[in-house]
Scaffold this motif. Structure first.
Motif, PDB file in Angstrom:
ATOM      1  N   GLY A  98       0.788  -1.228   0.000  1.00 26.59           N
ATOM      2  CA  GLY A  98       0.000   0.000   0.000  1.00 26.59           C
ATOM      3  C   GLY A  98       0.819   1.276   0.000  1.00 26.59           C
ATOM      4  O   GLY A  98       0.286   2.353  -0.241  1.00 26.59           O
ATOM      5  N   GLU A 115      -5.238  -7.795  -5.877  1.00 29.37           N
ATOM      6  CA  GLU A 115      -6.534  -7.594  -5.213  1.00 29.37           C
ATOM      7  C   GLU A 115      -6.662  -8.508  -3.991  1.00 29.37           C
ATOM      8  O   GLU A 115      -7.059  -8.060  -2.916  1.00 29.37           O
ATOM      9  CB  GLU A 115      -7.673  -7.839  -6.217  1.00 29.37           C
ATOM     10  N   ALA A 118      -4.217  -7.327  -1.242  1.00 24.14           N
ATOM     11  CA  ALA A 118      -4.624  -6.033  -0.675  1.00 24.14           C
ATOM     12  C   ALA A 118      -5.876  -6.188   0.179  1.00 24.14           C
ATOM     13  O   ALA A 118      -5.982  -5.598   1.262  1.00 24.14           O
ATOM     14  CB  ALA A 118      -4.848  -5.018  -1.796  1.00 24.14           C
ATOM     15  N   GLU A 122      -6.279  -5.460   4.108  1.00 24.07           N
ATOM     16  CA  GLU A 122      -7.155  -4.298   4.318  1.00 24.07           C
ATOM     17  C   GLU A 122      -6.477  -2.997   3.924  1.00 24.07           C
ATOM     18  O   GLU A 122      -6.419  -2.037   4.694  1.00 24.07           O
ATOM     19  CB  GLU A 122      -7.663  -4.246   5.763  1.00 24.07           C
ATOM     20  N   HIS A 124      -5.381  -0.414   0.216  1.00 18.82           N
ATOM     21  CA  HIS A 124      -5.600  -0.124  -1.192  1.00 18.82           C
ATOM     22  C   HIS A 124      -4.250  -0.026  -1.875  1.00 18.82           C
ATOM     23  O   HIS A 124      -3.354   0.653  -1.383  1.00 18.82           O
ATOM     24  CB  HIS A 124      -6.384   1.185  -1.358  1.00 18.82           C
ATOM     25  N   GLN A 125      -4.110  -0.725  -2.975  1.00 18.74           N
ATOM     26  CA  GLN A 125      -2.850  -0.711  -3.698  1.00 18.74           C
ATOM     27  C   GLN A 125      -2.976   0.141  -4.957  1.00 18.74           C
ATOM     28  O   GLN A 125      -3.811  -0.106  -5.801  1.00 18.74           O
ATOM     29  CB  GLN A 125      -2.427  -2.136  -4.062  1.00 18.74           C
ATOM     30  N   ARG A 126      -2.111   1.172  -5.050  1.00 17.65           N
ATOM     31  CA  ARG A 126      -2.096   2.057  -6.219  1.00 17.65           C
ATOM     32  C   ARG A 126      -1.224   1.443  -7.304  1.00 17.65           C
ATOM     33  O   ARG A 126      -0.120   0.983  -7.011  1.00 17.65           O
ATOM     34  CB  ARG A 126      -1.556   3.435  -5.823  1.00 17.65           C
ATOM     35  N   SER A 158     -11.955  -3.818  -5.797  1.00 18.14           N
ATOM     36  CA  SER A 158     -12.200  -2.784  -4.785  1.00 18.14           C
ATOM     37  C   SER A 158     -10.951  -2.383  -4.009  1.00 18.14           C
ATOM     38  O   SER A 158     -10.953  -1.364  -3.332  1.00 18.14           O
ATOM     39  CB  SER A 158     -13.311  -3.223  -3.828  1.00 18.14           C
ATOM     40  N   HIS A 159      -9.867  -3.162  -4.087  1.00 16.53           N
ATOM     41  CA  HIS A 159      -8.656  -2.806  -3.342  1.00 16.53           C
ATOM     42  C   HIS A 159      -7.505  -2.388  -4.247  1.00 16.53           C
ATOM     43  O   HIS A 159      -6.368  -2.300  -3.803  1.00 16.53           O
ATOM     44  CB  HIS A 159      -8.229  -3.957  -2.427  1.00 16.53           C
ATOM     45  N   VAL A 160      -7.803  -2.200  -5.530  1.00 18.10           N
ATOM     46  CA  VAL A 160      -6.799  -1.756  -6.501  1.00 18.10           C
ATOM     47  C   VAL A 160      -7.224  -0.398  -7.043  1.00 18.10           C
ATOM     48  O   VAL A 160      -8.377  -0.220  -7.420  1.00 18.10           O
ATOM     49  CB  VAL A 160      -6.675  -2.761  -7.672  1.00 18.10           C
ATOM     50  N   THR A 161      -6.314   0.553  -7.029  1.00 17.56           N
ATOM     51  CA  THR A 161      -6.598   1.870  -7.591  1.00 17.56           C
ATOM     52  C   THR A 161      -5.691   2.102  -8.790  1.00 17.56           C
ATOM     53  O   THR A 161      -4.462   2.138  -8.647  1.00 17.56           O
ATOM     54  CB  THR A 161      -6.341   2.982  -6.544  1.00 17.56           C
TER      55      THR A 161
END
Ligand SMILES: *Cc1c(COP(=O)(O)O)cnc(C)c1O
Length: 244
Positions: A98, A115, A118, A122, A124-126, A158-161
Protein backbone atom coordinates in the motif's frame (compact mmCIF):
# COMPACT_ATOMS: atom_id res chain seq x y z
CA UNK A 1 29.78 15.69 -11.60
CA UNK A 2 28.14 15.27 -8.21
CA UNK A 3 24.67 13.81 -7.83
CA UNK A 4 23.44 17.26 -6.77
CA UNK A 5 24.83 18.76 -9.99
CA UNK A 6 23.34 15.94 -12.06
CA UNK A 7 19.99 16.56 -10.45
CA UNK A 8 20.15 20.27 -11.15
CA UNK A 9 20.79 19.47 -14.83
CA UNK A 10 17.91 17.00 -15.02
CA UNK A 11 15.58 19.49 -13.35
CA UNK A 12 16.63 22.19 -15.84
CA UNK A 13 15.90 19.80 -18.73
CA UNK A 14 12.46 19.00 -17.32
CA UNK A 15 11.72 22.69 -16.79
CA UNK A 16 12.84 23.62 -20.31
CA UNK A 17 10.77 20.86 -21.90
CA UNK A 18 7.74 21.82 -19.82
CA UNK A 19 8.11 25.45 -20.76
CA UNK A 20 8.30 24.60 -24.47
CA UNK A 21 5.10 22.57 -24.08
CA UNK A 22 3.32 25.27 -22.08
CA UNK A 23 3.22 23.04 -19.02
CA UNK A 24 3.98 23.71 -15.36
CA UNK A 25 7.23 21.88 -14.46
CA UNK A 26 5.74 21.19 -11.01
CA UNK A 27 3.25 18.88 -12.73
CA UNK A 28 6.13 16.52 -13.58
CA UNK A 29 7.38 14.26 -10.77
CA UNK A 30 10.97 13.14 -11.04
CA UNK A 31 11.38 9.57 -9.85
CA UNK A 32 15.08 8.87 -9.28
CA UNK A 33 15.76 5.28 -10.30
CA UNK A 34 18.31 4.06 -7.76
CA UNK A 35 18.77 0.44 -8.87
CA UNK A 36 22.35 -0.86 -8.32
CA UNK A 37 23.27 2.27 -6.34
CA UNK A 38 24.10 2.13 -2.62
CA UNK A 39 22.27 3.98 0.15
CA UNK A 40 25.16 6.47 0.30
CA UNK A 41 24.43 7.68 -3.23
CA UNK A 42 20.71 7.76 -2.46
CA UNK A 43 21.45 9.91 0.58
CA UNK A 44 23.07 12.49 -1.71
CA UNK A 45 20.01 12.49 -3.96
CA UNK A 46 17.63 12.91 -1.02
CA UNK A 47 19.77 15.70 0.42
CA UNK A 48 19.54 17.42 -2.98
CA UNK A 49 15.74 17.33 -2.97
CA UNK A 50 14.69 13.95 -4.39
CA UNK A 51 11.42 12.77 -2.86
CA UNK A 52 10.57 9.83 -5.12
CA UNK A 53 12.70 6.70 -5.56
CA UNK A 54 12.22 3.79 -7.94
CA UNK A 55 13.65 0.28 -7.87
CA UNK A 56 13.14 -2.57 -10.34
CA UNK A 57 14.09 -5.74 -8.44
CA UNK A 58 12.16 -7.02 -5.47
CA UNK A 59 15.20 -8.35 -3.58
CA UNK A 60 17.18 -5.16 -3.97
CA UNK A 61 14.18 -3.00 -3.07
CA UNK A 62 13.54 -4.99 0.12
CA UNK A 63 17.23 -4.97 1.07
CA UNK A 64 17.57 -1.23 0.57
CA UNK A 65 14.33 0.13 1.87
CA UNK A 66 14.92 0.08 5.67
CA UNK A 67 18.32 1.77 5.44
CA UNK A 68 17.09 4.35 2.92
CA UNK A 69 14.11 5.11 5.14
CA UNK A 70 16.42 5.79 8.09
CA UNK A 71 18.39 8.18 5.88
CA UNK A 72 15.21 9.89 4.67
CA UNK A 73 13.92 10.31 8.21
CA UNK A 74 17.23 11.82 9.33
CA UNK A 75 17.02 14.29 6.43
CA UNK A 76 13.34 14.94 7.12
CA UNK A 77 12.38 13.84 3.58
CA UNK A 78 8.84 12.62 3.00
CA UNK A 79 9.84 9.72 0.78
CA UNK A 80 7.64 8.00 -1.81
CA UNK A 81 8.53 4.60 -3.29
CA UNK A 82 7.92 3.36 -6.81
CA UNK A 83 8.43 -0.17 -8.11
CA UNK A 84 9.14 0.05 -11.83
CA UNK A 85 10.25 -3.51 -12.64
CA UNK A 86 8.33 -6.46 -13.94
CA UNK A 87 6.23 -8.10 -11.26
CA UNK A 88 6.18 -11.87 -11.00
CA UNK A 89 2.84 -12.98 -9.63
CA UNK A 90 4.46 -15.04 -6.87
CA UNK A 91 6.61 -12.11 -5.74
CA UNK A 92 3.69 -9.71 -5.48
CA UNK A 93 3.36 -10.51 -1.79
CA UNK A 94 6.40 -8.33 -0.97
CA UNK A 95 5.11 -5.43 -3.06
CA UNK A 96 1.47 -5.15 -2.04
CA UNK A 97 2.04 -3.02 1.04
CA UNK A 98 0.00 0.00 0.00
CA UNK A 99 2.94 2.39 0.35
CA UNK A 100 4.60 1.90 -3.01
CA UNK A 101 3.26 2.76 -6.47
CA UNK A 102 3.48 -0.29 -8.74
CA UNK A 103 4.27 0.79 -12.32
CA UNK A 104 4.34 -2.64 -13.97
CA UNK A 105 0.83 -4.08 -13.78
CA UNK A 106 0.12 -5.67 -17.15
CA UNK A 107 -2.16 -8.71 -16.83
CA UNK A 108 -5.38 -9.90 -15.22
CA UNK A 109 -3.72 -12.66 -13.22
CA UNK A 110 -1.48 -10.08 -11.55
CA UNK A 111 -4.41 -7.76 -10.89
CA UNK A 112 -6.23 -10.69 -9.23
CA UNK A 113 -3.20 -11.47 -7.07
CA UNK A 114 -2.82 -7.83 -6.00
CA UNK A 115 -6.53 -7.59 -5.21
CA UNK A 116 -6.42 -10.73 -3.05
CA UNK A 117 -3.34 -9.59 -1.13
CA UNK A 118 -4.62 -6.03 -0.68
CA UNK A 119 -8.03 -7.24 0.51
CA UNK A 120 -6.42 -9.61 3.02
CA UNK A 121 -4.29 -6.78 4.34
CA UNK A 122 -7.16 -4.30 4.32
CA UNK A 123 -5.32 -1.76 2.21
CA UNK A 124 -5.60 -0.12 -1.19
CA UNK A 125 -2.85 -0.71 -3.70
CA UNK A 126 -2.10 2.06 -6.22
CA UNK A 127 -1.00 0.84 -9.61
CA UNK A 128 -0.11 1.98 -13.11
CA UNK A 129 -1.00 -0.25 -16.02
CA UNK A 130 2.06 -0.86 -18.17
CA UNK A 131 1.53 -0.66 -21.91
CA UNK A 132 4.00 -2.03 -24.44
CA UNK A 133 3.30 0.71 -26.97
CA UNK A 134 6.28 -0.29 -29.13
CA UNK A 135 5.27 -4.00 -29.17
CA UNK A 136 8.81 -4.79 -27.97
CA UNK A 137 9.10 -8.52 -27.16
CA UNK A 138 11.79 -7.67 -24.58
CA UNK A 139 9.45 -5.44 -22.58
CA UNK A 140 6.51 -6.08 -20.30
CA UNK A 141 3.14 -4.46 -20.74
CA UNK A 142 -0.20 -5.17 -22.33
CA UNK A 143 -0.78 -4.05 -25.90
CA UNK A 144 -2.52 -0.79 -26.75
CA UNK A 145 -5.43 -2.91 -27.99
CA UNK A 146 -5.81 -4.50 -24.54
CA UNK A 147 -5.36 -1.48 -22.30
CA UNK A 148 -8.98 -0.28 -22.08
CA UNK A 149 -10.14 -3.73 -21.07
CA UNK A 150 -7.35 -4.26 -18.51
CA UNK A 151 -7.86 -0.82 -16.93
CA UNK A 152 -11.61 -1.48 -16.68
CA UNK A 153 -10.93 -4.89 -15.13
CA UNK A 154 -8.51 -3.46 -12.55
CA UNK A 155 -10.79 -0.53 -11.77
CA UNK A 156 -13.54 -3.01 -10.81
CA UNK A 157 -11.36 -4.51 -8.04
CA UNK A 158 -12.20 -2.78 -4.78
CA UNK A 159 -8.66 -2.81 -3.34
CA UNK A 160 -6.80 -1.76 -6.50
CA UNK A 161 -6.60 1.87 -7.59
CA UNK A 162 -5.50 2.52 -11.17
CA UNK A 163 -3.80 5.89 -11.21
CA UNK A 164 -2.52 5.85 -14.75
CA UNK A 165 -0.38 4.27 -17.44
CA UNK A 166 3.31 3.54 -17.81
CA UNK A 167 5.49 2.64 -20.77
CA UNK A 168 9.10 1.83 -21.66
CA UNK A 169 9.83 2.37 -25.35
CA UNK A 170 12.08 -0.05 -27.25
CA UNK A 171 15.79 0.74 -27.37
CA UNK A 172 16.16 3.16 -30.28
CA UNK A 173 18.12 1.87 -33.30
CA UNK A 174 21.79 2.96 -33.19
CA UNK A 175 22.35 6.43 -34.57
CA UNK A 176 18.79 7.57 -34.05
CA UNK A 177 17.72 10.31 -31.66
CA UNK A 178 16.03 8.63 -28.65
CA UNK A 179 13.66 11.56 -28.19
CA UNK A 180 12.51 11.38 -31.83
CA UNK A 181 12.14 7.59 -31.68
CA UNK A 182 10.05 7.73 -28.50
CA UNK A 183 7.85 10.70 -29.43
CA UNK A 184 5.05 8.80 -31.26
CA UNK A 185 4.98 6.13 -28.54
CA UNK A 186 4.66 8.66 -25.74
CA UNK A 187 1.89 10.38 -27.71
CA UNK A 188 0.04 7.04 -27.96
CA UNK A 189 0.35 6.40 -24.23
CA UNK A 190 -0.87 9.90 -23.38
CA UNK A 191 -3.81 9.56 -25.79
CA UNK A 192 -4.81 6.28 -24.13
CA UNK A 193 -4.58 7.84 -20.65
CA UNK A 194 -6.63 10.85 -21.76
CA UNK A 195 -9.27 8.61 -23.34
CA UNK A 196 -9.51 6.56 -20.13
CA UNK A 197 -9.62 9.63 -17.88
CA UNK A 198 -6.38 8.68 -16.10
CA UNK A 199 -4.26 11.51 -14.72
CA UNK A 200 -0.87 9.86 -14.43
CA UNK A 201 1.50 8.92 -17.23
CA UNK A 202 4.91 7.46 -16.32
CA UNK A 203 7.20 7.75 -19.34
CA UNK A 204 10.60 9.14 -20.20
CA UNK A 205 14.05 8.15 -18.93
CA UNK A 206 17.51 9.73 -19.10
CA UNK A 207 17.71 9.79 -22.89
CA UNK A 208 14.14 10.69 -23.80
CA UNK A 209 12.63 12.69 -20.95
CA UNK A 210 12.16 15.77 -23.17
CA UNK A 211 9.83 13.90 -25.53
CA UNK A 212 7.95 12.48 -22.54
CA UNK A 213 7.41 15.88 -20.92
CA UNK A 214 6.35 17.32 -24.28
CA UNK A 215 3.77 14.53 -24.67
CA UNK A 216 2.31 15.14 -21.20
CA UNK A 217 4.20 12.86 -18.79
CA UNK A 218 3.40 13.45 -15.12
CA UNK A 219 6.19 11.09 -14.01
CA UNK A 220 9.65 10.72 -15.54
CA UNK A 221 11.96 7.93 -14.34
CA UNK A 222 15.60 8.93 -14.45
CA UNK A 223 18.49 6.71 -13.35
CA UNK A 224 21.75 7.26 -15.19
CA UNK A 225 21.53 11.02 -15.53
CA UNK A 226 20.96 11.36 -11.76
CA UNK A 227 23.28 8.71 -10.28
CA UNK A 228 25.77 8.13 -13.09
CA UNK A 229 26.47 4.77 -14.73
CA UNK A 230 24.95 1.75 -13.05
CA UNK A 231 26.91 -0.85 -11.10
CA UNK A 232 27.35 -4.42 -12.29
CA UNK A 233 24.37 -5.85 -10.49
CA UNK A 234 21.86 -5.27 -7.72
CA UNK A 235 23.15 -3.55 -4.59
CA UNK A 236 23.54 -5.93 -1.67
CA UNK A 237 23.84 -5.07 2.00
CA UNK A 238 27.30 -5.64 3.46
CA UNK A 239 27.67 -8.94 5.30
CA UNK A 240 27.51 -8.47 9.07
CA UNK A 241 30.68 -10.23 10.25
CA UNK A 242 29.90 -9.66 13.89
CA UNK A 243 26.89 -11.99 13.66
CA UNK A 244 27.36 -15.34 15.38
C1 LIG B 1 16.42 1.62 -15.14
C2 LIG B 1 15.07 2.14 -15.47
C3 LIG B 1 14.88 3.51 -15.74
C4 LIG B 1 16.01 4.53 -15.76
O1 LIG B 1 16.75 4.40 -16.93
P1 LIG B 1 17.93 5.46 -17.26
O2 LIG B 1 18.08 5.31 -18.73
O3 LIG B 1 19.12 5.02 -16.50
O4 LIG B 1 17.46 6.80 -16.87
C5 LIG B 1 13.59 3.93 -16.00
N1 LIG B 1 12.55 3.08 -16.00
C6 LIG B 1 12.69 1.77 -15.75
C7 LIG B 1 11.50 0.89 -15.78
C8 LIG B 1 13.96 1.25 -15.49
O5 LIG B 1 14.10 -0.06 -15.24
Amino acid sequence: MSIAENLATVRRRIAAAAERAGRDPDDVTLVAISKTHPPGAIREALAAGVTDLGENRVGEYLAKRPEVERVAAALDVDLRWHFVGRIQTRKATDLVTGDVLLHGVDRRKLVDRIERLAAGRELHQRVLVQVNVGDDPAKGGCSLAEVDELVAYAAERSHVTVEGLMTIPPLPPPGTDPNEAARPMFASLQAAADRLGLETTSMGMSSDLEAAVAAGATIVRVGTDVFGPRGDGPWQPPVDRSAP
